[in-house]
Design an enzyme around this catalytic site. Structure first.
Site, short mmCIF file in Angstrom:
data_model
loop_
_atom_site.label_atom_id
_atom_site.label_comp_id
_atom_site.label_asym_id
_atom_site.label_seq_id
_atom_site.Cartn_x
_atom_site.Cartn_y
_atom_site.Cartn_z
CD GLU A 190 31.56 -26.05 -40.37
OE1 GLU A 190 32.30 -25.09 -40.60
OE2 GLU A 190 31.20 -26.37 -39.22
CG ASN A 232 29.08 -32.80 -39.75
OD1 ASN A 232 27.94 -33.14 -39.45
ND2 ASN A 232 29.86 -32.10 -38.93
CG HIS A 279 25.98 -25.87 -33.98
ND1 HIS A 279 26.39 -26.33 -32.74
CD2 HIS A 279 26.86 -26.37 -34.87
CE1 HIS A 279 27.49 -27.07 -32.90
NE2 HIS A 279 27.78 -27.12 -34.17
CD GLU A 332 29.51 -30.17 -35.28
OE1 GLU A 332 29.53 -28.95 -34.99
OE2 GLU A 332 30.26 -30.67 -36.15
CG ASP A 352 25.02 -26.24 -29.82
OD1 ASP A 352 24.45 -25.76 -30.81
OD2 ASP A 352 26.26 -26.23 -29.67
O1 9MR Z 1 33.50 -26.70 -30.26
C1 9MR Z 1 34.63 -26.38 -31.03
C2 9MR Z 1 35.42 -25.25 -30.37
O2 9MR Z 1 35.98 -25.71 -29.15
C3 9MR Z 1 36.49 -24.74 -31.30
O3 9MR Z 1 37.09 -23.59 -30.70
C4 9MR Z 1 35.89 -24.40 -32.62
C5 9MR Z 1 36.95 -23.87 -33.55
O4 9MR Z 1 36.60 -23.87 -34.86
O5 9MR Z 1 35.26 -25.54 -33.18
C6 9MR Z 1 34.17 -25.98 -32.40
O6 9MR Z 1 33.54 -27.06 -33.01
C7 9MR Z 1 32.94 -26.82 -34.27
C8 9MR Z 1 32.96 -28.12 -35.03
O7 9MR Z 1 34.24 -28.64 -35.09
C9 9MR Z 1 32.40 -27.95 -36.43
N1 9MR Z 1 31.10 -27.35 -36.40
C10 9MR Z 1 30.97 -26.13 -35.62
C11 9MR Z 1 31.48 -26.39 -34.20
C12 9MR Z 1 31.23 -25.15 -33.33
O8 9MR Z 1 31.95 -24.06 -33.80
#
Ligand code: 9MR
Length: 397
Positions: A213, A255, A291, A320, A322
Site C-alpha cells: 500500500e 501489493n 477487496h 486478499e 473478498d
Molecule cells: O485482516 C486484517 C485485520 O485483522 C487487521 O485488523 C487489519 C489491521 O490493519 O489488517 C487486516 O488486513 C489488511 C492487510 O494486512 C492489508 N490489506 C488490507 C487488509 C484488510 O484491512
C-alpha cells in the site's frame, strides 16, 4: 622421499545423513541431507523447499536413486490434506495455476472448522497479522516470532505454501519507526527488519509482500514515514534489495488495494513497478488485494485490470480477495450476485497466464475484517456459500 597417497572415500554416510524433524531436506539449491530421521518424511512444499515432516497419517513413498557413486534415498510423504485432492486448490492446480490460498493465523489452528477447510481447500497460507512489523519487531531490535512461527509450522507441516505479509507498510507500524526522521537511520532499520524477518523464514516463503500500500488512493506516493523521510520511492529499493539478500528464492511482490479499479492509482502502481525494474531493483510479482463489493463496477473490467498488471512483466497474484455485501443483511439475490462476482474474478485469473494464484482474505464470514458483510466463501457456520460454487465455476470456466 616418501609419497603420500590421499585416499578419498565416498561414504554413503556423507550423502545419506539424515535431517531432523522439521529441517530442510530438499529444494532448488539445497545441498544438505535429502532424507529424514525415522518417523519423518521429506515433503516438497514448493520448488525451493522440502521439509522433514511427521510421517504419521500421511502416505509415504520411498525412492532410491543413484547419483554418481552414491545411493540417495528420497522419501516423500503426502499429508491427508494433499492426498484428498478435492478442494479449490487441487482444482486450480489441475488447471495450471499455483494455488488457492486463505489468510489465517494461529487462532484458527485450534478450530476444527477452520483447520478442515484449510487442509481441504487451501494450498497457500498468508498470515493475516502475525508477520507485520508491529507483531514481529514491536520495539527496536526486539523481535517476537511466536505467532509467525505458529503459522509457518502449521503451513509446512500441512504441506502448504506461504505468502509472507509483509515487510514494509505504513499501517500496523510501531511508533518507534514512525518517529525516525533521518534517512540513514531509517535505511538501516528497514534493512535490519527485512533481513531478520525474511531471513528467519528463508526458503519457506513462496512470495513476500515486500511493500504494501505505498500508492496514495488518488495516485502518487502515499504519505508515510517512508515517503516523508526519503522524499521519493527509493525506500522501495532498500526493502526489496534487503529482502532479496535475505531470501533469494522467494518471489518479491508489491501489493496494493483498489488497483482492481482502473484509474490514477493503478497507473501510478504500474509506473512504480516499471521504474523499480528499470533501476534493477529485484521485483518478481504484483499483488492486487481485490477487496471489493457485490456488483462492484471494477468486476466486469477485472480481466482488463489483470492484463494491465501483467504488462509490468511480473507474475500477478490476487492476494486478499473478498466481496462484501452492501449491508449486513443478505438475500438470495445478493448471494447469487456474489457468487457470480467470484466467478468473474476467478475466471479473469484463469484467463490471464501471468495470474499465478488467488488468496481469499479469511475463511468463515464471521472471521472477516469486514464485520457483518458476509464477504467470504463460507458462512458463519463454515458451510459453503453460493460464493464457493462461483469460485469453483470460475476455475472451470
Ligand atoms: O485482516 C486484517 C485485520 O485483522 C487487521 O485488523 C487489519 C489491521 O490493519 O489488517 C487486516 O488486513 C489488511 C492487510 O494486512 C492489508 N490489506 C488490507 C487488509 C484488510 O484491512
Amino acid at each position: 622421499m616418501k609419497s603420500t597417497t590421499l585416499l578419498i572415500i565416498t561414504s554413503p554416510f556423507l550423502v545419506s545423513a539424515q535431517q531432523s524433524l522439521w529441517g530442510q531436506c530438499g529444494g532448488i539449491g539445497w545441498t544438505g541431507p535429502t532424507s529424514c530421521v525415522s518417523g519423518a518424511a521429506c515433503t516438497t512444499q514448493n520448488a525451493y523447499y522440502a521439509q522433514c515432516v511427521s510421517a504419521a497419517g500421511g502416505q509415504t513413498t520411498t525412492r532410491v536413486s543413484t547419483t554418481g557413486q552414491a545411493q540417495v534415498t528420497t522419501t516423500r510423504t503426502t499429508t491427508g490434506a494433499q492426498a484428498s485432492g478435492s478442494g479449490l486448490d487441487a482444482k486450480i492446480k489441475s488447471k495450471g495455476k499455483k494455488y488457492v490460498g486463505f489468510a489465517t493465523d494461529q487462532g484458527d489452528f485450534s478450530k476444527s472448522t477452520d483447520v478442515n477447510i484449510l487442509r481441504t481447500e487451501s494450498g497457500c497460507l498468508t498470515p493475516e497479522n502475525s508477520m507485520k512489523w508491529d507483531a514481529t519487531e514491536p520495539s527496536q531490535g526486539s523481535f517476537n516470532f511466536a505467532a509467525a512461527d505458529a503459522l509457518v509450522n502449521f503451513a509446512t507441516s500441512n504441506g502448504k505454501m506461504i505468502r509472507g505479509h509483509n515487510l514494509l507498510w505504513h499501517n500496523q507500524l510501531p511508533q518507534w519507526v514512525k518517529n525516525i526522521n533521518n534517512k540513514a537511520t531509517l535505511t538501516s532499520v528497514i534493512q535490519n527488519h527485512a533481513a531478520t524477518v525474511a531471513g528467519r523464514y528463508k526458503g519457506k516463503i513462496y512470495a513476500w509482500d515486500v511493500a504494501n500500500e505505498v500508492v496514495a488512493d488518488g495516485g502518487g506516493m502515499r504519505s508515510s514515514v517512508f515517503s516523508q523521510v526519503f522524499g521519493d520511492w527509493t525506500f522501495l529499493d532498500v526493502v526489496f534489495k534487503a529482502a532479496k539478500a535475505a531470501d533469494p528464492n522467494a518471489k518479491l511482490c508489491l501489493n496494493d488495494y483498489n488497483i482492481n479499479f482502473s484509474g490514477a492509482k493503478l497507473n501510478t502502481f504500474v509506473q512504480v513497478v516499471k521504474d523499480l525494474k528499470s533501476r534493477g531493483v529485484p521485483i518478481d510479482c504484483v499483488g492486487t488485494q481485490t477487496h471489493t463489493s457485490v456488483g462492484g463496477s471494477d468486476i466486469p473490467n477485472f480481466k482488463n485490470t489483470l492484463t494491465t498488471l501483467a504488462g509490468t512483466g511480473c507474475e500477478v497474484q490476487i492476494t486478499e480477495l473478498d466481496i462484501a455485501m452492501p449491508s449486513t443483511s443478505t438475500t438470495s439475490a445478493l448471494l447469487a450476485q456474489q457468487s457470480s462476482d467470484y466467478k468473474t474474478i476467478v475466471s479473469a485469473c484463469m484467463g490471464t497466464s501471468a495470474c499465478a494464484g488467488i488468496t481469499v482474505w479469511g475463511i468463515g464470514d464471521s472471521e472477516s475484517w469486514i464485520t457483518g458483510k458476509h464477504p467470504l466463501l463460507f458462512d458463519d457456520s463454515y458451510a459453503k456459500k453460493p460464493a464457493y460454487q462461483g469460485f469453483l465455476d470460475g476455475i472451470n470456466s
